[in-house]
Design a protein around this motif. Structure first.
Motif: not given
Length: 123
Positions: A9-18, A42-54, A60-64
């Motif tokens: 998994t690679v984390g991408v910081p976002v300001t609004d998880q929804d 400080g939020g939720r653990w949200i994981v997305v991926a292309p179908a069947d991707a490894a 992830v919630p952005a922070s300072e």
């Protein structure tokens, strides 16, 4: 001794998880694999991926210490990068120029609503 077997998994910081979930699933077409509360993070653990991707992307919630608006270095593969480029341009996504060089697969970049840059290249 090799302690690693892959990149999960690679984390991408976002300001609004929804908003990010909507963009990554509805706009990019990735699948939502996990959405779990994680208040200590400080939020939720949200994981997305292309179908069947490894490998997956954690939104992830952005922070300072981990601000949004970064060049993620993530390369998403597409069976038809020129068609994907045309689609994202028509959808109004912040999409870079389609690069087509001899001997190199077609590729382009795009940005999510936080300005995080991702890349798309043909398989």
């Amino acid at each position: 001794m090799n302690h690693f077997t892959g990149i999960r998994t690679v984390g991408v910081p976002v300001t609004d998880q929804d908003r990010a979930v909507t963009f990554y699933t509805e706009t990019l077409g990735l699948e939502l694999l996990m959405d779990a509360p994680l208040p200590q993070f400080g939020g939720r653990w949200i994981v997305v991926a292309p179908a069947d991707a490894a490998t997956s992307i954690a939104l992830v919630p952005a922070s300072e210490e981990n601000p949004a608006g970064v060049d993620t270095g993530i390369r998403l593969s597409s069976p038809d990068a020129p068609a994907a480029h045309k689609h994202f341009l028509a959808a109004g996504i912040d999409t870079g120029e389609l690069l087509e060089w001899p001997g190199v697969p077609p590729m382009f970049s795009l940005r999510d609503q936080d300005g995080n840059r991702l890349y798309v290249s043909q398989e």
